[in-house]
Design a protein around this motif. Structure first.
Motif, PDB file in Angstrom:
ATOM      1  N   SER A 217       0.823  -1.205   0.000  1.00  0.00           N
ATOM      2  CA  SER A 217       0.000   0.000   0.000  1.00  0.00           C
ATOM      3  C   SER A 217       0.858   1.256   0.000  1.00  0.00           C
ATOM      4  O   SER A 217       0.542   2.244  -0.688  1.00  0.00           O
ATOM      5  N   LEU A 218       1.942   1.238   0.767  1.00  0.00           N
ATOM      6  CA  LEU A 218       2.843   2.395   0.784  1.00  0.00           C
ATOM      7  C   LEU A 218       3.496   2.599  -0.578  1.00  0.00           C
ATOM      8  O   LEU A 218       3.639   3.740  -1.056  1.00  0.00           O
ATOM      9  N   ARG A 219       3.900   1.532  -1.241  1.00  0.00           N
ATOM     10  CA  ARG A 219       4.494   1.650  -2.583  1.00  0.00           C
ATOM     11  C   ARG A 219       3.474   2.197  -3.571  1.00  0.00           C
ATOM     12  O   ARG A 219       3.805   3.003  -4.453  1.00  0.00           O
ATOM     13  N   ALA A 220       2.221   1.767  -3.421  1.00  0.00           N
ATOM     14  CA  ALA A 220       1.162   2.291  -4.301  1.00  0.00           C
ATOM     15  C   ALA A 220       0.978   3.785  -4.084  1.00  0.00           C
ATOM     16  O   ALA A 220       0.745   4.536  -5.050  1.00  0.00           O
ATOM     17  N   ASN A 221       1.093   4.236  -2.836  1.00  0.00           N
ATOM     18  CA  ASN A 221       1.003   5.660  -2.551  1.00  0.00           C
ATOM     19  C   ASN A 221       2.124   6.430  -3.232  1.00  0.00           C
ATOM     20  O   ASN A 221       1.911   7.551  -3.732  1.00  0.00           O
ATOM     21  N   GLU A 222       3.308   5.860  -3.257  1.00  0.00           N
ATOM     22  CA  GLU A 222       4.430   6.524  -3.933  1.00  0.00           C
ATOM     23  C   GLU A 222       4.168   6.620  -5.438  1.00  0.00           C
ATOM     24  O   GLU A 222       4.488   7.650  -6.077  1.00  0.00           O
ATOM     25  N   GLU A 223       3.606   5.583  -6.005  1.00  0.00           N
ATOM     26  CA  GLU A 223       3.296   5.617  -7.434  1.00  0.00           C
ATOM     27  C   GLU A 223       2.250   6.684  -7.747  1.00  0.00           C
ATOM     28  O   GLU A 223       2.349   7.402  -8.746  1.00  0.00           O
ATOM     29  N   ILE A 224       1.246   6.795  -6.890  1.00  0.00           N
ATOM     30  CA  ILE A 224       0.192   7.797  -7.107  1.00  0.00           C
ATOM     31  C   ILE A 224       0.758   9.203  -6.979  1.00  0.00           C
ATOM     32  O   ILE A 224       0.465  10.091  -7.796  1.00  0.00           O
ATOM     33  N   GLN A 225       1.590   9.406  -5.957  1.00  0.00           N
ATOM     34  CA  GLN A 225       2.139  10.741  -5.720  1.00  0.00           C
ATOM     35  C   GLN A 225       3.367  11.028  -6.575  1.00  0.00           C
ATOM     36  O   GLN A 225       3.828  12.173  -6.637  1.00  0.00           O
ATOM     37  N   GLN A 226       3.891   9.959  -7.206  1.00  0.00           N
ATOM     38  CA  GLN A 226       5.068  10.073  -8.069  1.00  0.00           C
ATOM     39  C   GLN A 226       6.254  10.706  -7.346  1.00  0.00           C
ATOM     40  O   GLN A 226       6.997  11.532  -7.906  1.00  0.00           O
ATOM     41  N   GLN A 227       6.405  10.334  -6.114  1.00  0.00           N
ATOM     42  CA  GLN A 227       7.555  10.783  -5.326  1.00  0.00           C
ATOM     43  C   GLN A 227       7.715   9.880  -4.107  1.00  0.00           C
ATOM     44  O   GLN A 227       6.775   9.187  -3.702  1.00  0.00           O
ATOM     45  N   ARG A 228       8.928   9.886  -3.547  1.00  0.00           N
ATOM     46  CA  ARG A 228       9.188   9.067  -2.367  1.00  0.00           C
ATOM     47  C   ARG A 228       8.450   9.635  -1.155  1.00  0.00           C
ATOM     48  O   ARG A 228       8.388  10.861  -0.966  1.00  0.00           O
ATOM     49  N   LEU A 229       7.905   8.738  -0.361  1.00  0.00           N
ATOM     50  CA  LEU A 229       7.208   9.170   0.841  1.00  0.00           C
ATOM     51  C   LEU A 229       8.211   9.569   1.915  1.00  0.00           C
ATOM     52  O   LEU A 229       9.214   8.890   2.126  1.00  0.00           O
ATOM     53  N   SER A 230       7.938  10.642   2.616  1.00  0.00           N
ATOM     54  CA  SER A 230       8.808  11.085   3.699  1.00  0.00           C
ATOM     55  C   SER A 230       8.597  10.214   4.935  1.00  0.00           C
ATOM     56  O   SER A 230       7.559   9.550   5.080  1.00  0.00           O
TER      57      SER A 230
END
Length: 282
Positions: free
Chosen positions: A228-241
């Motif tokens: 789920s976290l990786r999917a969030n990165e794909e949606i936001q197109q940036q690394r999560l802080s």
């Protein structure tokens, strides 16, 4: 380990229903001699449970024939499909929270286990508060365990409640294998709790193999959260802080359905390696 309300059934009610029909007259007459004793058996058990002293319940001395007749009330007239007492069996089984085993809290509750074994306590074979909903593997692991003292007593869902204790520690280990990371969640008992409770909980862990069971089930949950976290990165197109990942896990901690769930999520949040991006390789 799930606390739950005790069945609203009496031993006398269940016993009398189980021997009410389809039984030979000699056997019925023999079993009816126990009826005046049932309330006493149930009260002694209940009082022992309220004092956390189930191990002190007195074992009745029966001949082999007497013990066999009482055990068969359970096997042939209570647990057997379509028997006259089977509806009591089902009534107790469906009280399991979310249909989960009261011991491991993860697998489906599919059967009833005698907290005090019927082989030693034949008079309690159909006592509702001695019958707990469990999964097949926990029932098999528990077997005919008969506690000899408080520290040797397994968790009793009708009398034990650990909500006031912070008794569990969880830790996430991430092992690099090539470009991947192999995760494992380990659980252990907090050492600074009451000494007797610490020993008892460790015995429960060992007897029911809870660390392995929970590691397996939460390992799958960990994979789902990392995905789920990786999917969030794909949606936001940036690394999560780190801040975002921690706030994301805070929601899981806040909405945890059980104490053990909460400890699992806290282990993820404490893991600097996971929060710093380790989830990308799981």
């Amino acid at each position: 380990m799930l606390s739950m309300s005790a069945p609203n059934l009496s031993l006398r009610e269940v016993f009398e229903e189980c021997i009410s029909r389809n039984i030979t007259r000699p056997n019925k007459i023999s079993l009816q001699t126990y009826i005046p004793l049932l309330d006493g058996f149930e009260n002694d058990y209940k009082q022992a449970g309220l004092r956390n002293q189930i191990h002190q319940v007195v074992r009745q001395n029966y001949s082999l024939d007497e013990g066999d007749i009482l055990e068969k009330v359970y096997s042939s007239r209570f647990a057997k499909k379509e028997s006259c007492g089977r509806h009591f069996y089902d009534q107790i089984l469906i009280t399991a929270p979310d249909n989960r085993c009261s011991l491991c809290g993860k697998r489906e509750a599919t059967e009833l286990d005698h907290y005090l074994p019927k082989t030693s306590y034949a008079n309690l074979s159909v006592l509702p508060i001695n019958l707990i909903p469990v999964c097949h593997l926990c029932n098999k692991a528990k077997s005919t365990h008969e506690p000899s003292c408080y520290e040797d007593s397994l968790f009793h869902p009708y009398f034990d409640n650990l909500d006031s204790e912070d008794w569990l520690f969880s830790e996430l280990n991430l092992t690099p294998i090539g470009t991947s990371i192999i995760p494992r969640i380990n659980f252990s008992i907090v050492q600074d709790i009451n000494g007797s409770l610490y020993q008892r909980l460790n015995n429960i862990f060992d007897k029911l193999n809870l660390n392995e069971t929970w590691s397996f089930y939460y390992g799958q949950a960990l994979i789902d959260i990392a995905k789920s976290l990786r999917a969030n990165e794909e949606i936001q197109q940036q690394r999560l802080s780190n801040y975002y990942v921690k706030k994301y896990l805070d929601i899981y901690i806040r909405d945890a359905k059980s104490y053990v769930d909460k400890k699992f999520y806290e282990a993820l949040r404490r893991s600097c390696e996971f929060v710093d991006g380790g989830f990308r390789n799981i």
